[in-house]
Design a protein around this motif. Structure first.
Motif, PDB file in Angstrom:
ATOM      1  N   SER A   1      -2.512  -6.798  -9.760  1.00 19.16           N
ATOM      2  CA  SER A   1      -3.420  -5.810 -10.015  1.00 19.16           C
ATOM      3  C   SER A   1      -3.467  -4.793  -9.338  1.00 19.16           C
ATOM      4  O   SER A   1      -2.241  -4.512  -8.158  1.00 19.16           O
ATOM      5  CB  SER A   1      -4.025  -6.852  -9.165  1.00 19.16           C
ATOM      6  OG  SER A   1      -4.626  -6.894  -7.416  1.00 19.16           O
ATOM      7  N   ILE A   2      -3.853  -3.429  -9.180  1.00 15.93           N
ATOM      8  CA  ILE A   2      -4.090  -1.958  -8.636  1.00 15.93           C
ATOM      9  C   ILE A   2      -5.322  -1.357  -8.410  1.00 15.93           C
ATOM     10  O   ILE A   2      -5.930  -1.377  -9.458  1.00 15.93           O
ATOM     11  CB  ILE A   2      -2.568  -1.249  -9.349  1.00 15.93           C
ATOM     12  CG1 ILE A   2      -3.119   0.046  -8.538  1.00 15.93           C
ATOM     13  CG2 ILE A   2      -3.155  -1.444 -10.664  1.00 15.93           C
ATOM     14  CD1 ILE A   2      -1.578   0.959  -9.203  1.00 15.93           C
ATOM     15  N   LYS A   3      -5.803  -1.021  -7.458  1.00 18.71           N
ATOM     16  CA  LYS A   3      -7.047  -0.514  -7.461  1.00 18.71           C
ATOM     17  C   LYS A   3      -6.822   0.072  -5.559  1.00 18.71           C
ATOM     18  O   LYS A   3      -6.415   0.426  -4.906  1.00 18.71           O
ATOM     19  CB  LYS A   3      -7.560  -1.594  -6.583  1.00 18.71           C
ATOM     20  CG  LYS A   3      -7.809  -2.005  -5.163  1.00 18.71           C
ATOM     21  CD  LYS A   3      -8.285  -3.302  -5.155  1.00 18.71           C
ATOM     22  CE  LYS A   3      -7.746  -3.910  -3.380  1.00 18.71           C
ATOM     23  NZ  LYS A   3      -8.704  -4.917  -3.183  1.00 18.71           N
ATOM     24  N   PRO A   4      -7.455   1.707  -5.414  1.00 21.66           N
ATOM     25  CA  PRO A   4      -7.822   2.646  -4.915  1.00 21.66           C
ATOM     26  C   PRO A   4      -7.586   2.422  -3.385  1.00 21.66           C
ATOM     27  O   PRO A   4      -7.834   1.208  -3.364  1.00 21.66           O
ATOM     28  CB  PRO A   4      -8.910   3.462  -5.092  1.00 21.66           C
ATOM     29  CG  PRO A   4      -9.132   2.913  -6.607  1.00 21.66           C
ATOM     30  CD  PRO A   4      -8.694   1.500  -6.542  1.00 21.66           C
ATOM     31  N   SER A   5      -6.743   2.911  -2.497  1.00 19.23           N
ATOM     32  CA  SER A   5      -7.101   2.323  -0.964  1.00 19.23           C
ATOM     33  C   SER A   5      -6.886   3.986  -0.474  1.00 19.23           C
ATOM     34  O   SER A   5      -7.027   4.660  -0.695  1.00 19.23           O
ATOM     35  CB  SER A   5      -5.689   1.465  -1.215  1.00 19.23           C
ATOM     36  OG  SER A   5      -6.210   1.374  -0.187  1.00 19.23           O
ATOM     37  N   LYS A   6      -7.484   3.932   1.225  1.00 19.74           N
ATOM     38  CA  LYS A   6      -7.937   4.911   2.024  1.00 19.74           C
ATOM     39  C   LYS A   6      -6.865   4.766   2.557  1.00 19.74           C
ATOM     40  O   LYS A   6      -5.661   3.211   3.349  1.00 19.74           O
ATOM     41  CB  LYS A   6      -9.028   4.980   2.330  1.00 19.74           C
ATOM     42  CG  LYS A   6      -9.973   5.025   1.937  1.00 19.74           C
ATOM     43  CD  LYS A   6     -11.373   5.171   2.474  1.00 19.74           C
ATOM     44  CE  LYS A   6     -12.770   5.157   1.867  1.00 19.74           C
ATOM     45  NZ  LYS A   6     -13.550   5.261   3.002  1.00 19.74           N
ATOM     46  N   LEU A   7      -6.004   6.060   2.359  1.00 20.00           N
ATOM     47  CA  LEU A   7      -4.790   6.212   3.595  1.00 20.00           C
ATOM     48  C   LEU A   7      -4.970   4.977   4.927  1.00 20.00           C
ATOM     49  O   LEU A   7      -6.400   6.076   5.566  1.00 20.00           O
ATOM     50  CB  LEU A   7      -4.297   7.231   3.631  1.00 20.00           C
ATOM     51  CG  LEU A   7      -3.799   7.827   2.513  1.00 20.00           C
ATOM     52  CD1 LEU A   7      -3.210   9.470   2.633  1.00 20.00           C
ATOM     53  CD2 LEU A   7      -1.907   7.105   2.405  1.00 20.00           C
ATOM     54  N   PRO A   8      -4.838   4.373   5.543  1.00 19.79           N
ATOM     55  CA  PRO A   8      -4.966   4.206   7.494  1.00 19.79           C
ATOM     56  C   PRO A   8      -4.767   5.630   8.012  1.00 19.79           C
ATOM     57  O   PRO A   8      -4.176   6.114   7.828  1.00 19.79           O
ATOM     58  CB  PRO A   8      -4.003   3.156   7.661  1.00 19.79           C
ATOM     59  CG  PRO A   8      -2.881   3.946   6.677  1.00 19.79           C
ATOM     60  CD  PRO A   8      -3.313   4.298   5.474  1.00 19.79           C
TER      61      PRO A   8
ATOM     62  N   GLN B   1       0.646  -1.292   0.049  1.00 22.50           N
ATOM     63  CA  GLN B   1       0.230   0.187  -0.159  1.00 22.50           C
ATOM     64  C   GLN B   1       0.355   1.558  -0.228  1.00 22.50           C
ATOM     65  O   GLN B   1       1.589   1.533   0.586  1.00 22.50           O
ATOM     66  CB  GLN B   1      -0.909  -0.182   1.080  1.00 22.50           C
ATOM     67  CG  GLN B   1      -2.131  -1.232   1.128  1.00 22.50           C
ATOM     68  CD  GLN B   1      -3.279  -0.613   1.900  1.00 22.50           C
ATOM     69  OE1 GLN B   1      -3.226  -0.292   3.201  1.00 22.50           O
ATOM     70  NE2 GLN B   1      -4.391  -0.762   1.627  1.00 22.50           N
ATOM     71  N   GLY B   2       0.464   2.008  -0.962  1.00 21.82           N
ATOM     72  CA  GLY B   2       1.495   3.280  -1.284  1.00 21.82           C
ATOM     73  C   GLY B   2       0.461   4.350  -1.626  1.00 21.82           C
ATOM     74  O   GLY B   2       0.358   4.356  -2.908  1.00 21.82           O
ATOM     75  N   LEU B   3       1.700   5.493  -2.490  1.00 15.38           N
ATOM     76  CA  LEU B   3       0.941   6.686  -2.604  1.00 15.38           C
ATOM     77  C   LEU B   3       1.305   6.054  -4.412  1.00 15.38           C
ATOM     78  O   LEU B   3       3.002   5.735  -4.839  1.00 15.38           O
ATOM     79  CB  LEU B   3       1.600   7.948  -2.547  1.00 15.38           C
ATOM     80  CG  LEU B   3       0.685   8.442  -1.357  1.00 15.38           C
ATOM     81  CD1 LEU B   3       1.490   8.971  -0.406  1.00 15.38           C
ATOM     82  CD2 LEU B   3      -0.755   8.821  -1.339  1.00 15.38           C
ATOM     83  N   VAL B   4       0.994   6.752  -5.407  1.00 13.23           N
ATOM     84  CA  VAL B   4       1.813   6.029  -6.729  1.00 13.23           C
ATOM     85  C   VAL B   4       2.177   7.843  -6.371  1.00 13.23           C
ATOM     86  O   VAL B   4       1.529   9.121  -6.936  1.00 13.23           O
ATOM     87  CB  VAL B   4       0.494   6.042  -7.970  1.00 13.23           C
ATOM     88  CG1 VAL B   4       1.908   6.350  -9.192  1.00 13.23           C
ATOM     89  CG2 VAL B   4       0.249   4.673  -8.073  1.00 13.23           C
ATOM     90  N   THR B   5       3.937   7.454  -6.852  1.00 14.93           N
ATOM     91  CA  THR B   5       4.576   9.191  -7.222  1.00 14.93           C
ATOM     92  C   THR B   5       5.446   8.555  -8.642  1.00 14.93           C
ATOM     93  O   THR B   5       4.516   7.666  -9.252  1.00 14.93           O
ATOM     94  CB  THR B   5       5.925   9.288  -6.371  1.00 14.93           C
ATOM     95  OG1 THR B   5       6.173  10.762  -6.356  1.00 14.93           O
ATOM     96  CG2 THR B   5       6.561   7.613  -5.670  1.00 14.93           C
ATOM     97  N   ASP B   6       6.670   9.035  -8.751  1.00 13.98           N
ATOM     98  CA  ASP B   6       7.681   8.961 -10.122  1.00 13.98           C
ATOM     99  C   ASP B   6       8.937   8.830  -9.409  1.00 13.98           C
ATOM    100  O   ASP B   6       8.877   9.307  -8.315  1.00 13.98           O
ATOM    101  CB  ASP B   6       7.239  10.279 -10.934  1.00 13.98           C
ATOM    102  CG  ASP B   6       8.009  11.618 -10.186  1.00 13.98           C
ATOM    103  OD1 ASP B   6       9.359  11.752 -10.388  1.00 13.98           O
ATOM    104  OD2 ASP B   6       7.433  12.263  -9.884  1.00 13.98           O
ATOM    105  N   THR B   7       9.858   8.194 -10.198  1.00 14.11           N
ATOM    106  CA  THR B   7      11.401   7.820  -9.646  1.00 14.11           C
ATOM    107  C   THR B   7      12.098   8.698  -9.723  1.00 14.11           C
ATOM    108  O   THR B   7      13.129   8.691  -9.391  1.00 14.11           O
ATOM    109  CB  THR B   7      11.555   6.321 -10.546  1.00 14.11           C
ATOM    110  OG1 THR B   7      10.981   7.035 -12.141  1.00 14.11           O
ATOM    111  CG2 THR B   7      10.626   5.447 -10.616  1.00 14.11           C
ATOM    112  N   HIS B   8      11.094   9.848 -10.451  1.00 14.64           N
ATOM    113  CA  HIS B   8      12.672  10.851 -10.683  1.00 14.64           C
ATOM    114  C   HIS B   8      12.394  11.890  -8.727  1.00 14.64           C
ATOM    115  O   HIS B   8      13.427  12.104  -8.306  1.00 14.64           O
ATOM    116  CB  HIS B   8      11.934  11.936 -11.784  1.00 14.64           C
ATOM    117  CG  HIS B   8      12.756  13.299 -11.549  1.00 14.64           C
ATOM    118  ND1 HIS B   8      14.361  13.244 -11.859  1.00 14.64           N
ATOM    119  CD2 HIS B   8      12.154  14.619 -11.137  1.00 14.64           C
ATOM    120  CE1 HIS B   8      15.043  14.512 -11.439  1.00 14.64           C
ATOM    121  NE2 HIS B   8      14.125  14.777 -11.683  1.00 14.64           N
ATOM    122  N   CYS B   9      11.063  12.185  -8.664  1.00 12.64           N
ATOM    123  CA  CYS B   9      11.070  13.019  -7.992  1.00 12.64           C
ATOM    124  C   CYS B   9      10.589  11.926  -6.785  1.00 12.64           C
ATOM    125  O   CYS B   9      11.238  12.482  -5.102  1.00 12.64           O
ATOM    126  CB  CYS B   9       9.498  13.499  -7.923  1.00 12.64           C
ATOM    127  SG  CYS B   9      10.164  15.407  -8.887  1.00 12.64           S
ATOM    128  N   GLY B  10      10.684  10.529  -6.876  1.00 10.08           N
ATOM    129  CA  GLY B  10      10.222   9.769  -5.351  1.00 10.08           C
ATOM    130  C   GLY B  10       9.332  10.601  -4.369  1.00 10.08           C
ATOM    131  O   GLY B  10       7.713  10.889  -4.733  1.00 10.08           O
TER     132      GLY B  10
END
Length: 119
Positions: free
Chosen positions: A105-112, A30-39
């Motif tokens: 698989s990838i699906k939306p998730s709420k932050l705990p 579980q995490g946030l989708v970001t980019d590998t440049h900025c991370g």
């Protein structure tokens, strides 16, 4: 005799490689989708999430989508599955190959919620 030895070595290597691939198990992150440049660095908003505009711009300029988990960013493959979740919290199921998560698989998730948020 040499041909037999080469054949035996080739068969051993093929069997060894196939066995190693079968031991890779599926995991979920579980995490946030970001980019590998900025991370985890320059795109952080006031609520400590990636900025979608920054992620989109970096990917257009050659960066790859990644999953920010804790203090680490893993590259996501295939990129097409991650694209629609830029700057969003997700749950990803797949296999880890070095520093790359192969997405099944990838699906939306709420932050705990933390204890301070629930009070």
């Amino acid at each position: 005799m040499t041909v037999l030895a080469i054949w035996l070595v080739a068969m051993f290597l093929q069997t060894g490689t196939g066995g190693a691939q079968n031991t890779v198990s599926q995991q979920t992150w579980q995490g946030l989708v970001t980019d590998t440049h900025c991370g985890t660095n320059c795109q952080v908003t006031k609520d400590m999430t990636p900025d979608k505009k920054c992620v989109d711009r970096c990917v257009r300029e050659g960066s790859k989508y990644g999953l920010w988990v804790g203090h680490h960013v893993y590259e996501l493959e295939p990129q097409s599955k991650a694209a629609q979740y830029a700057a969003k919290n997700v749950s990803v199921t797949g296999t880890l190959d070095g520093e790359t998560i192969r997405i099944d698989s990838i699906k939306p998730s709420k932050l705990p919620t933390t204890e301070s948020e629930s009070n």
